[in-house]
Design a protein around this motif. Sequence first.
Motif, PDB file in Angstrom:
ATOM      1  N   LYS A  11       1.227  -0.765   0.310  1.00  0.00           N
ATOM      2  CA  LYS A  11      -0.141  -0.021   0.022  1.00  0.00           C
ATOM      3  C   LYS A  11       0.546   0.835   0.284  1.00  0.00           C
ATOM      4  O   LYS A  11       2.463   1.169   0.580  1.00  0.00           O
ATOM      5  N   HIS A  54     -16.446  -3.048   0.391  1.00  0.00           N
ATOM      6  CA  HIS A  54     -16.781  -2.022   2.179  1.00  0.00           C
ATOM      7  C   HIS A  54     -17.140  -0.624   1.419  1.00  0.00           C
ATOM      8  O   HIS A  54     -17.476   0.127   2.644  1.00  0.00           O
ATOM      9  N   LEU A  63     -10.748   5.252   2.818  1.00  0.00           N
ATOM     10  CA  LEU A  63     -10.091   4.579   2.393  1.00  0.00           C
ATOM     11  C   LEU A  63      -9.342   3.645   1.175  1.00  0.00           C
ATOM     12  O   LEU A  63      -7.864   4.355   0.532  1.00  0.00           O
ATOM     13  N   THR A  93      -5.608  -7.003  10.690  1.00  0.00           N
ATOM     14  CA  THR A  93      -5.535  -5.988   9.763  1.00  0.00           C
ATOM     15  C   THR A  93      -5.340  -4.353  11.516  1.00  0.00           C
ATOM     16  O   THR A  93      -4.883  -3.230  10.688  1.00  0.00           O
ATOM     17  N   ILE A 111      -4.299   1.548  11.300  1.00  0.00           N
ATOM     18  CA  ILE A 111      -5.291  -0.378  10.568  1.00  0.00           C
ATOM     19  C   ILE A 111      -5.644   0.264   9.487  1.00  0.00           C
ATOM     20  O   ILE A 111      -5.917  -0.254   8.687  1.00  0.00           O
ATOM     21  N   HIS A 117      -2.509  -5.566   1.565  1.00  0.00           N
ATOM     22  CA  HIS A 117      -3.669  -5.840   1.185  1.00  0.00           C
ATOM     23  C   HIS A 117      -3.282  -7.265   0.990  1.00  0.00           C
ATOM     24  O   HIS A 117      -2.730  -7.811   0.313  1.00  0.00           O
TER      25      HIS A 117
HETATM   26  P1  CMP Z   1      -7.567  -4.248   4.167  1.00  0.00           P
HETATM   27  O1  CMP Z   1      -7.453  -5.640   3.681  1.00  0.00           O
HETATM   28  O2  CMP Z   1      -7.158  -4.031   2.538  1.00  0.00           O
HETATM   29  O3  CMP Z   1      -9.216  -4.350   3.221  1.00  0.00           O
HETATM   30  C1  CMP Z   1      -9.641  -3.515   3.914  1.00  0.00           C
HETATM   31  C2  CMP Z   1      -8.829  -2.437   4.709  1.00  0.00           C
HETATM   32  O4  CMP Z   1      -9.617  -1.304   4.936  1.00  0.00           O
HETATM   33  C3  CMP Z   1      -8.273  -2.468   5.664  1.00  0.00           C
HETATM   34  O5  CMP Z   1      -7.585  -3.677   5.447  1.00  0.00           O
HETATM   35  C4  CMP Z   1      -7.401  -2.082   5.807  1.00  0.00           C
HETATM   36  O6  CMP Z   1      -6.613  -0.545   5.484  1.00  0.00           O
HETATM   37  C5  CMP Z   1      -9.052  -0.390   6.187  1.00  0.00           C
HETATM   38  N1  CMP Z   1      -9.805   0.176   7.181  1.00  0.00           N
HETATM   39  C6  CMP Z   1      -9.456   1.247   7.333  1.00  0.00           C
HETATM   40  N2  CMP Z   1     -10.108   1.171   8.730  1.00  0.00           N
HETATM   41  C7  CMP Z   1     -10.901   0.470   8.994  1.00  0.00           C
HETATM   42  C8  CMP Z   1     -11.613  -0.640  10.051  1.00  0.00           C
HETATM   43  N3  CMP Z   1     -11.584   0.415  10.980  1.00  0.00           N
HETATM   44  N4  CMP Z   1     -11.732  -1.890   9.878  1.00  0.00           N
HETATM   45  C9  CMP Z   1     -11.022  -2.856   9.122  1.00  0.00           C
HETATM   46  N5  CMP Z   1     -10.712  -2.102   7.946  1.00  0.00           N
HETATM   47  C10 CMP Z   1     -10.107  -0.739   7.891  1.00  0.00           C
END
Ligand code: CMP
Length: 140
Positions: A11, A54, A63, A93, A111, A117
């Motif tokens: 990322k 999402h 995001l 995560t 987070i 990812h």
């Molecule tokens: P990723 O595995 O890329 O999938 C969704 C992304 O949303 C996650 O990693 C995080 O980088 C981002 N994200 C931001 N805020 C949150 C949160 N509160 N809970 C989960 N994912 C989050």
Amino acid sequence: MALERTLSIIKPDATRRNLTGAINALLEAAGLRIIAQKRLRLSEARAKEFYAVHKERLFYSDLVKFMTSGPVVVQVLEGEDAVLLNRKVMGATDPALAVEGTIRKTFAESIEANSVHGSDSPDNAKIEIEFFFSQDEIVG
Ligand code: CMP
């Protein structure tokens, strides 16, 4: 055990800090083979589409903004149980909850800016790989 493929994204927080090689070293040390890789800048439309699952979440617009804020490196990883193995190497995560030695524990800033990812299932891995790569870009 099955030979699998999974989609990985390094990322913008990690490319900004020049961590592509350090993250790749952890992936390879864990037994994952990088069989496709390219660096690109996601457009807002592509980031929205990738994270469409999402779209109802409160963090969705932040995001998308973060994922378009700098270059990403998209990768296809291959290995035994690659989907699960990659999730183990990435860590939780939320980096505050990630196990010592994982990519997110070692490098993630938050987070949201959590460095990597990884696909969460073999079915999603197939969809996510096809989102970024054509067959002739993947050299197993
Ligand atoms: P990723 O595995 O890329 O999938 C969704 C992304 O949303 C996650 O990693 C995080 O980088 C981002 N994200 C931001 N805020 C949150 C949160 N509160 N809970 C989960 N994912 C989050």
